[in-house]
Design a protein around this motif. Structure first.
Motif, PDB file in Angstrom:
ATOM      1  N   GLN A 152       0.790  -1.527   0.137  1.00  0.00           N
ATOM      2  CA  GLN A 152       0.122  -0.164  -0.396  1.00  0.00           C
ATOM      3  C   GLN A 152       1.069   1.266   0.414  1.00  0.00           C
ATOM      4  O   GLN A 152       1.669   1.303   0.959  1.00  0.00           O
ATOM      5  CB  GLN A 152      -1.008   0.191   1.162  1.00  0.00           C
ATOM      6  N   ASN A 153       0.430   1.861  -1.141  1.00  0.00           N
ATOM      7  CA  ASN A 153       1.451   3.404  -1.570  1.00  0.00           C
ATOM      8  C   ASN A 153       2.601   2.545  -0.790  1.00  0.00           C
ATOM      9  O   ASN A 153       3.768   4.118  -0.165  1.00  0.00           O
ATOM     10  CB  ASN A 153       1.340   4.700  -0.328  1.00  0.00           C
ATOM     11  N   GLY A 154       3.859   2.187  -1.898  1.00  0.00           N
ATOM     12  CA  GLY A 154       4.467   1.936  -2.072  1.00  0.00           C
ATOM     13  C   GLY A 154       5.621   0.944  -0.484  1.00  0.00           C
ATOM     14  O   GLY A 154       6.406   1.262  -0.319  1.00  0.00           O
ATOM     15  N   ILE A 155       4.716   1.025   0.665  1.00  0.00           N
ATOM     16  CA  ILE A 155       5.264   0.248   1.330  1.00  0.00           C
ATOM     17  C   ILE A 155       4.827  -1.353   2.072  1.00  0.00           C
ATOM     18  O   ILE A 155       3.868  -1.774   1.337  1.00  0.00           O
ATOM     19  CB  ILE A 155       4.692   0.946   2.574  1.00  0.00           C
ATOM     20  N   LEU A 156       5.689  -1.718   2.026  1.00  0.00           N
ATOM     21  CA  LEU A 156       5.629  -3.705   2.091  1.00  0.00           C
ATOM     22  C   LEU A 156       4.756  -3.440   3.438  1.00  0.00           C
ATOM     23  O   LEU A 156       5.825  -3.752   3.865  1.00  0.00           O
ATOM     24  CB  LEU A 156       6.608  -4.161   2.010  1.00  0.00           C
ATOM     25  N   SER A 209      10.438  -3.202  -6.644  1.00  0.00           N
ATOM     26  CA  SER A 209      11.781  -1.408  -6.846  1.00  0.00           C
ATOM     27  C   SER A 209      11.045  -1.234  -5.336  1.00  0.00           C
ATOM     28  O   SER A 209      11.264  -0.105  -5.016  1.00  0.00           O
ATOM     29  CB  SER A 209      11.082  -1.248  -7.507  1.00  0.00           C
ATOM     30  N   LEU A 210      10.670  -2.058  -4.110  1.00  0.00           N
ATOM     31  CA  LEU A 210       9.615  -1.957  -2.774  1.00  0.00           C
ATOM     32  C   LEU A 210      11.253  -2.277  -2.213  1.00  0.00           C
ATOM     33  O   LEU A 210      11.614  -2.007  -1.688  1.00  0.00           O
ATOM     34  CB  LEU A 210       8.889  -3.071  -2.188  1.00  0.00           C
ATOM     35  N   ASN A 211      11.131  -0.447  -1.155  1.00  0.00           N
ATOM     36  CA  ASN A 211      12.313  -0.707  -0.020  1.00  0.00           C
ATOM     37  C   ASN A 211      11.748  -0.634   1.684  1.00  0.00           C
ATOM     38  O   ASN A 211      13.014   0.588   2.670  1.00  0.00           O
ATOM     39  CB  ASN A 211      13.685   0.374  -0.946  1.00  0.00           C
ATOM     40  N   ARG A 267       3.236   3.807   9.218  1.00  0.00           N
ATOM     41  CA  ARG A 267       2.753   4.297   7.736  1.00  0.00           C
ATOM     42  C   ARG A 267       3.667   6.747   8.327  1.00  0.00           C
ATOM     43  O   ARG A 267       4.449   6.258   7.742  1.00  0.00           O
ATOM     44  CB  ARG A 267       1.284   4.361   7.442  1.00  0.00           C
ATOM     45  N   GLN A 268       3.268   6.342   9.142  1.00  0.00           N
ATOM     46  CA  GLN A 268       3.878   8.267   9.446  1.00  0.00           C
ATOM     47  C   GLN A 268       5.192   8.011   9.535  1.00  0.00           C
ATOM     48  O   GLN A 268       6.138   8.817   8.674  1.00  0.00           O
ATOM     49  CB  GLN A 268       3.677   8.187  10.915  1.00  0.00           C
ATOM     50  N   LEU A 269       6.148   6.773  10.102  1.00  0.00           N
ATOM     51  CA  LEU A 269       7.633   6.475  10.524  1.00  0.00           C
ATOM     52  C   LEU A 269       8.117   6.541   8.940  1.00  0.00           C
ATOM     53  O   LEU A 269       9.516   6.742   8.993  1.00  0.00           O
ATOM     54  CB  LEU A 269       7.922   5.804  11.648  1.00  0.00           C
ATOM     55  N   LEU A 270       7.365   5.909   8.040  1.00  0.00           N
ATOM     56  CA  LEU A 270       7.849   5.249   6.585  1.00  0.00           C
ATOM     57  C   LEU A 270       7.361   5.998   5.539  1.00  0.00           C
ATOM     58  O   LEU A 270       8.414   6.758   4.797  1.00  0.00           O
ATOM     59  CB  LEU A 270       7.572   3.964   6.549  1.00  0.00           C
ATOM     60  N   ALA A 271       6.526   6.924   5.913  1.00  0.00           N
ATOM     61  CA  ALA A 271       6.141   7.561   4.873  1.00  0.00           C
ATOM     62  C   ALA A 271       7.156   9.441   5.085  1.00  0.00           C
ATOM     63  O   ALA A 271       7.745   9.621   2.659  1.00  0.00           O
ATOM     64  CB  ALA A 271       4.728   8.932   5.305  1.00  0.00           C
ATOM     65  N   PRO A 272       7.662   9.759   5.593  1.00  0.00           N
ATOM     66  CA  PRO A 272       8.966  10.503   4.527  1.00  0.00           C
ATOM     67  C   PRO A 272      10.365  10.029   3.910  1.00  0.00           C
ATOM     68  O   PRO A 272      10.381  10.664   3.338  1.00  0.00           O
ATOM     69  CB  PRO A 272      10.112  11.419   6.151  1.00  0.00           C
TER      70      PRO A 272
END
Length: 116
Positions: A8-12, A40-42, A108-113
């Motif tokens: 979801q939104n580039g996050i696994l 290409s997920l990181n 999600r907030q921690l990974l969003a930046p």
């Protein structure tokens, strides 16, 4: 152990249920994540809230996953570890290495930046 994953939104997001104690579960977890890395997920969030028990093999696979994502310039967050995994992370002092989020929204907030 049961593994469910979604992107979801580039996050696994990986949700684990049961015991994380070695093969074949750890192999299955690594394969599941590797299948998504071709996309290409990181960034990854691993939900440990339903893990009853984790041993050194389970801790080892989490460290492997963290290394895999960080070596790609990404990050991995653990979501709400249950009591036993939380104790094991503290005992091994890996609670200083892993980022832990209270819930999926916090992850999600921690990974969003990093996703920007």
């Amino acid at each position: 152990m049961t593994i469910t994953s979604s992107v979801q939104n580039g996050i696994l997001y990986v949700r684990l249920t049961g015991d994380l104690i070695g093969s074949p579960d750890t192999d299955q977890l690594l394969q599941s994540v590797n299948n998504h890395l071709g996309e290409s997920l990181n960034l990854c969030a691993v939900d440990l809230s339903e893990i009853r028990y984790i041993n050194s093999a389970g801790i080892g696979v989490l460290v492997s996953l963290l290394t895999k994502f960080r070596s790609r310039g990404g990050e991995m967050v653990l979501i709400n570890p249950a009591e036993h995994p939380k104790k094991m992370l503290a005992l091994t002092k890996l609670n200083n290495i892993f980022t832990v989020a209270a819930d999926e929204a916090a992850a999600r907030q921690l990974l969003a930046p990093a996703a920007v």
